[in-house]
Scaffold this motif. Structure first.
Motif, PDB file in Angstrom:
ATOM      1  N   PHE A  74      71.339  -7.049 -36.020  1.00  0.00           N
ATOM      2  CA  PHE A  74      70.431  -5.905 -35.902  1.00  0.00           C
ATOM      3  C   PHE A  74      69.748  -5.598 -37.239  1.00  0.00           C
ATOM      4  CE2 PHE A  74      72.843  -5.147 -32.010  1.00  0.00           C
ATOM      5  CZ  PHE A  74      71.816  -4.815 -31.135  1.00  0.00           C
ATOM      6  N   ARG A  75      70.426  -5.830 -38.341  1.00  0.00           N
ATOM      7  CA  ARG A  75      69.756  -5.690 -39.645  1.00  0.00           C
ATOM      8  C   ARG A  75      68.674  -6.757 -39.804  1.00  0.00           C
ATOM      9  NH1 ARG A  75      75.397  -4.621 -42.141  1.00  0.00           N
ATOM     10  NH2 ARG A  75      75.450  -2.341 -42.314  1.00  0.00           N
ATOM     11  N   HIS A  76      68.953  -7.938 -39.265  1.00  0.00           N
ATOM     12  CA  HIS A  76      67.958  -9.014 -39.291  1.00  0.00           C
ATOM     13  C   HIS A  76      66.731  -8.624 -38.463  1.00  0.00           C
ATOM     14  CE1 HIS A  76      66.086 -12.938 -38.698  1.00  0.00           C
ATOM     15  NE2 HIS A  76      66.269 -12.821 -37.395  1.00  0.00           N
ATOM     16  N   LEU A  77      66.941  -8.024 -37.298  1.00  0.00           N
ATOM     17  CA  LEU A  77      65.826  -7.583 -36.471  1.00  0.00           C
ATOM     18  C   LEU A  77      65.004  -6.502 -37.173  1.00  0.00           C
ATOM     19  CD1 LEU A  77      67.527  -7.369 -32.951  1.00  0.00           C
ATOM     20  CD2 LEU A  77      66.050  -9.182 -33.813  1.00  0.00           C
ATOM     21  N   ARG A  78      65.701  -5.656 -37.910  1.00  0.00           N
ATOM     22  CA  ARG A  78      64.988  -4.600 -38.640  1.00  0.00           C
ATOM     23  C   ARG A  78      64.098  -5.199 -39.727  1.00  0.00           C
ATOM     24  NH1 ARG A  78      63.405   0.496 -37.439  1.00  0.00           N
ATOM     25  NH2 ARG A  78      63.290   1.823 -39.301  1.00  0.00           N
ATOM     26  N   ARG A  79      64.607  -6.207 -40.406  1.00  0.00           N
ATOM     27  CA  ARG A  79      63.801  -6.855 -41.443  1.00  0.00           C
ATOM     28  C   ARG A  79      62.588  -7.562 -40.841  1.00  0.00           C
ATOM     29  NH1 ARG A  79      69.021  -7.987 -43.647  1.00  0.00           N
ATOM     30  NH2 ARG A  79      69.060 -10.009 -42.553  1.00  0.00           N
ATOM     31  N   GLU A  80      62.689  -7.957 -39.586  1.00  0.00           N
ATOM     32  CA  GLU A  80      61.550  -8.581 -38.923  1.00  0.00           C
ATOM     33  C   GLU A  80      60.507  -7.566 -38.467  1.00  0.00           C
ATOM     34  OE1 GLU A  80      63.030 -10.969 -35.733  1.00  0.00           O
ATOM     35  OE2 GLU A  80      63.294 -12.726 -37.014  1.00  0.00           O
ATOM     36  N   MET A 105      64.946  -2.095 -30.483  1.00  0.00           N
ATOM     37  CA  MET A 105      66.318  -2.511 -30.783  1.00  0.00           C
ATOM     38  C   MET A 105      67.317  -1.893 -29.812  1.00  0.00           C
ATOM     39  SD  MET A 105      65.973  -2.327 -34.931  1.00  0.00           S
ATOM     40  CE  MET A 105      67.579  -2.993 -35.315  1.00  0.00           C
ATOM     41  N   TRP A 106      67.025  -0.686 -29.326  1.00  0.00           N
ATOM     42  CA  TRP A 106      67.895  -0.101 -28.305  1.00  0.00           C
ATOM     43  C   TRP A 106      67.833  -0.917 -27.020  1.00  0.00           C
ATOM     44  CZ3 TRP A 106      71.849   2.771 -28.919  1.00  0.00           C
ATOM     45  CH2 TRP A 106      71.913   3.771 -29.900  1.00  0.00           C
ATOM     46  N   CYS A 107      66.666  -1.436 -26.690  1.00  0.00           N
ATOM     47  CA  CYS A 107      66.532  -2.295 -25.510  1.00  0.00           C
ATOM     48  C   CYS A 107      67.330  -3.582 -25.694  1.00  0.00           C
ATOM     49  CB  CYS A 107      65.055  -2.587 -25.259  1.00  0.00           C
ATOM     50  SG  CYS A 107      64.741  -3.605 -23.810  1.00  0.00           S
ATOM     51  N   ILE A 108      67.247  -4.168 -26.870  1.00  0.00           N
ATOM     52  CA  ILE A 108      68.029  -5.374 -27.162  1.00  0.00           C
ATOM     53  C   ILE A 108      69.516  -5.067 -27.121  1.00  0.00           C
ATOM     54  CG2 ILE A 108      68.507  -7.095 -28.954  1.00  0.00           C
ATOM     55  CD1 ILE A 108      65.605  -6.793 -29.847  1.00  0.00           C
ATOM     56  N   TYR A 109      69.895  -3.914 -27.627  1.00  0.00           N
ATOM     57  CA  TYR A 109      71.291  -3.474 -27.599  1.00  0.00           C
ATOM     58  C   TYR A 109      71.828  -3.430 -26.172  1.00  0.00           C
ATOM     59  CZ  TYR A 109      75.241  -0.207 -28.005  1.00  0.00           C
ATOM     60  OH  TYR A 109      76.467   0.402 -27.923  1.00  0.00           O
ATOM     61  N   SER A 110      71.035  -2.893 -25.237  1.00  0.00           N
ATOM     62  CA  SER A 110      71.487  -2.806 -23.845  1.00  0.00           C
ATOM     63  C   SER A 110      71.645  -4.188 -23.221  1.00  0.00           C
ATOM     64  CB  SER A 110      70.500  -1.965 -23.035  1.00  0.00           C
ATOM     65  OG  SER A 110      69.237  -2.597 -22.968  1.00  0.00           O
ATOM     66  N   MET A 111      70.777  -5.136 -23.609  1.00  0.00           N
ATOM     67  CA  MET A 111      70.891  -6.499 -23.079  1.00  0.00           C
ATOM     68  C   MET A 111      72.175  -7.171 -23.559  1.00  0.00           C
ATOM     69  SD  MET A 111      67.002  -7.918 -23.454  1.00  0.00           S
ATOM     70  CE  MET A 111      65.621  -7.122 -22.621  1.00  0.00           C
ATOM     71  N   LEU A 112      72.457  -7.053 -24.866  1.00  0.00           N
ATOM     72  CA  LEU A 112      73.680  -7.653 -25.408  1.00  0.00           C
ATOM     73  C   LEU A 112      74.919  -6.971 -24.832  1.00  0.00           C
ATOM     74  CD1 LEU A 112      72.703  -8.123 -29.177  1.00  0.00           C
ATOM     75  CD2 LEU A 112      72.489  -9.753 -27.293  1.00  0.00           C
ATOM     76  N   ASN A 113      74.823  -5.669 -24.647  1.00  0.00           N
ATOM     77  CA  ASN A 113      75.958  -4.914 -24.106  1.00  0.00           C
ATOM     78  C   ASN A 113      76.262  -5.363 -22.677  1.00  0.00           C
ATOM     79  OD1 ASN A 113      77.987  -2.965 -24.054  1.00  0.00           O
ATOM     80  ND2 ASN A 113      76.615  -1.427 -23.208  1.00  0.00           N
ATOM     81  N   VAL A 148      77.220  -0.232 -34.719  1.00  0.00           N
ATOM     82  CA  VAL A 148      75.871  -0.598 -34.285  1.00  0.00           C
ATOM     83  C   VAL A 148      75.098   0.610 -33.739  1.00  0.00           C
ATOM     84  CG1 VAL A 148      74.565  -1.970 -32.621  1.00  0.00           C
ATOM     85  CG2 VAL A 148      76.416  -3.019 -33.909  1.00  0.00           C
ATOM     86  N   PRO A 149      75.676   1.433 -32.835  1.00  0.00           N
ATOM     87  CA  PRO A 149      74.927   2.618 -32.393  1.00  0.00           C
ATOM     88  C   PRO A 149      74.573   3.561 -33.543  1.00  0.00           C
ATOM     89  CG  PRO A 149      76.761   2.198 -30.919  1.00  0.00           C
ATOM     90  CD  PRO A 149      76.928   1.294 -32.093  1.00  0.00           C
ATOM     91  N   ARG A 150      75.465   3.700 -34.511  1.00  0.00           N
ATOM     92  CA  ARG A 150      75.157   4.552 -35.658  1.00  0.00           C
ATOM     93  C   ARG A 150      73.996   3.978 -36.466  1.00  0.00           C
ATOM     94  NH1 ARG A 150      81.207   5.936 -38.120  1.00  0.00           N
ATOM     95  NH2 ARG A 150      82.095   6.809 -36.188  1.00  0.00           N
ATOM     96  N   LEU A 151      73.978   2.665 -36.594  1.00  0.00           N
ATOM     97  CA  LEU A 151      72.893   2.026 -37.330  1.00  0.00           C
ATOM     98  C   LEU A 151      71.562   2.231 -36.619  1.00  0.00           C
ATOM     99  CD1 LEU A 151      72.141   0.135 -39.736  1.00  0.00           C
ATOM    100  CD2 LEU A 151      72.488  -1.790 -38.159  1.00  0.00           C
ATOM    101  N   LEU A 152      71.561   2.116 -35.298  1.00  0.00           N
ATOM    102  CA  LEU A 152      70.321   2.288 -34.539  1.00  0.00           C
ATOM    103  C   LEU A 152      69.848   3.740 -34.561  1.00  0.00           C
ATOM    104  CD1 LEU A 152      70.857  -0.045 -31.446  1.00  0.00           C
ATOM    105  CD2 LEU A 152      69.847  -0.550 -33.663  1.00  0.00           C
ATOM    106  N   LYS A 153      70.776   4.680 -34.555  1.00  0.00           N
ATOM    107  CA  LYS A 153      70.386   6.085 -34.670  1.00  0.00           C
ATOM    108  C   LYS A 153      69.762   6.371 -36.035  1.00  0.00           C
ATOM    109  CE  LYS A 153      73.761   7.901 -31.362  1.00  0.00           C
ATOM    110  NZ  LYS A 153      74.978   8.736 -31.170  1.00  0.00           N
TER     111      LYS A 153
END
Length: 362
Positions: A71-77, A84-92, A110-115
């Motif tokens: 998720f940090r990698h996605l943020r750098r992109e 990222m929340w949508c991606i989170y739900s897919m992985l979950n 991970v949820p704390r990072l996304l918040k």
């Protein structure tokens, strides 16, 4: 002799334990492979992207730190928190099926990072919405292009059909991308389409049916004839229309009225669905065309239905929203509710209740 026997028994025990662990690992990997078939098809590419990034063996539960790094990698992109929340739900969803665990339990950070990312982004980004007049204008433009000499008939036709189906069904991009010919059923009122919502985890109301209607009074605005013309064009290209995905690539070639060489067997990529809103916004001369993303069709459909006064329960069930909070975002912006609230200040009340007088003191 005793030491030799002990060493032999120890080696035997270690070989048995190794074989037992190997068999256990193989059974776990087999279970994961079998469980992957239960994961929605639209979620699998995202898990494959994470798997390639994490470089973890297939069938092994990835460590929590791998998810944080991803998720940090996605943020750098440059990914936004909403994406990222949508991606989170897919992985979950994938973890729940293959490893019987939830991402928030396996990696609570991970949820704390996304918040945190969400607070940095501020208000969530929303796609612009097409009005009913603009939708009618673009459908009329596609109909006209089929008989004109513009040379973009096939190119426009497939994009017009994408817009029509996504509006009628309130479809997400992932739902429209994998539509197949088998979901189209021709009726006397139009095409009946059955779609499974991508984000409905419960089987109740997971399937939704919608109609691509006929318009006999105004053929230039007929959604049904647009889809019918597209299917006929594919038949002329000798493309099977009974199986496989619905949307094929239309080439930008000057061959009006002749589709024999303008459609290919190649399926439309997901990027075309995301850029379809921008394409028609530029065609209509709308400002800020970049804000018309692939989600604009679903948002436009929801807003049009809310403007017509459709109740919140029907909207929530049709569009597949889990909570009523999303419904209210469209209800509060609907023209019907704005007029209803404005009537308080423009209409004269029929009866006026007289104020009660204070009791007399004895």
């Amino acid at each position: 002799r005793d030491s030799d026997s002990d060493s032999d028994s120890g080696s035997t025990h270690s070989s048995q334990s190794d074989s037992g662990s190997a068999s256990t690992h193989s059974s776990q990997s087999t279970h994961c492979e079998d469980a992957q078939d239960l994961v929605p098809e639209v979620y699998r590419p995202r898990w494959a992207d994470f798997h390639n990034f994490s470089k973890v063996k297939e069938g092994v539960l990835p460590p929590a730190k791998k998810f944080l790094r991803y998720f940090r990698h996605l943020r750098r992109e440059g990914k936004k928190a909403s994406t990222m929340w949508c991606i989170y739900s897919m992985l979950n969803a994938h973890l729940q099926v293959t490893h019987e665990t939830r991402l928030q339990h396996h990696c609570p950070l991970v949820p704390r990072l996304l918040k945190k990312y969400q607070s940095e982004d501020g208000l969530p980004k929303q796609s612009n919405i097409f009005t009913l007049e603009e939708i009618e204008k673009l459908v009329r433009h596609v109909h006209v292009s089929l008989s004109s000499d513009t040379g973009r008939s096939a190119y426009l036709l497939v994009r017009g059909v994408v817009a029509v189906l996504m509006i009628c069904g309130g479809l997400r991009v992932c739902e429209a991308t994998y539509l197949s010919f088998s979901v189209l059923v021709e009726t006397e009122n139009g095409y009946s389409v059955t779609v499974k919502r991508a984000k409905k985890r419960k089987q109740v109301h997971a399937l939704v049916k919608f109609l691509v209607p006929k318009n006999k009074d105004n053929p230039s605005l007929c959604f049904f004839s647009l889809v019918q013309t597209y299917i006929s064009a594919l038949k002329n290209c000798k493309i099977a229309v009974k199986k496989g995905r619905l949307f094929h690539r239309g080439l930008n070639k000057p061959a009006p009225g002749n589709f024999s060489q303008t459609f290919t067997k190649q399926y439309l990529g997901r990027g075309m669905f995301y850029s379809s809103g921008k394409f028609f916004a530029e065609l209509l001369g709308r400002p800020n065309a970049d804000k018309y993303t692939g989600h604009c069709w679903r948002r436009s459909a929801a807003q049009l239905q809310a403007d017509r006064g459709i109740c919140s329960q029907k909207l929530q069930r049709f569009f597949g929203w889990e909570s009523e909070e999303m419904v209210m975002t469209y209800m509060t912006q609907s023209a019907a509710q704005q007029h209803e609230f404005a009537e308080v200040f423009t209409s004269t009340p029929a009866t006026q209740v007289a104020p009660t007088s204070a009791p007399k003191q004895v």
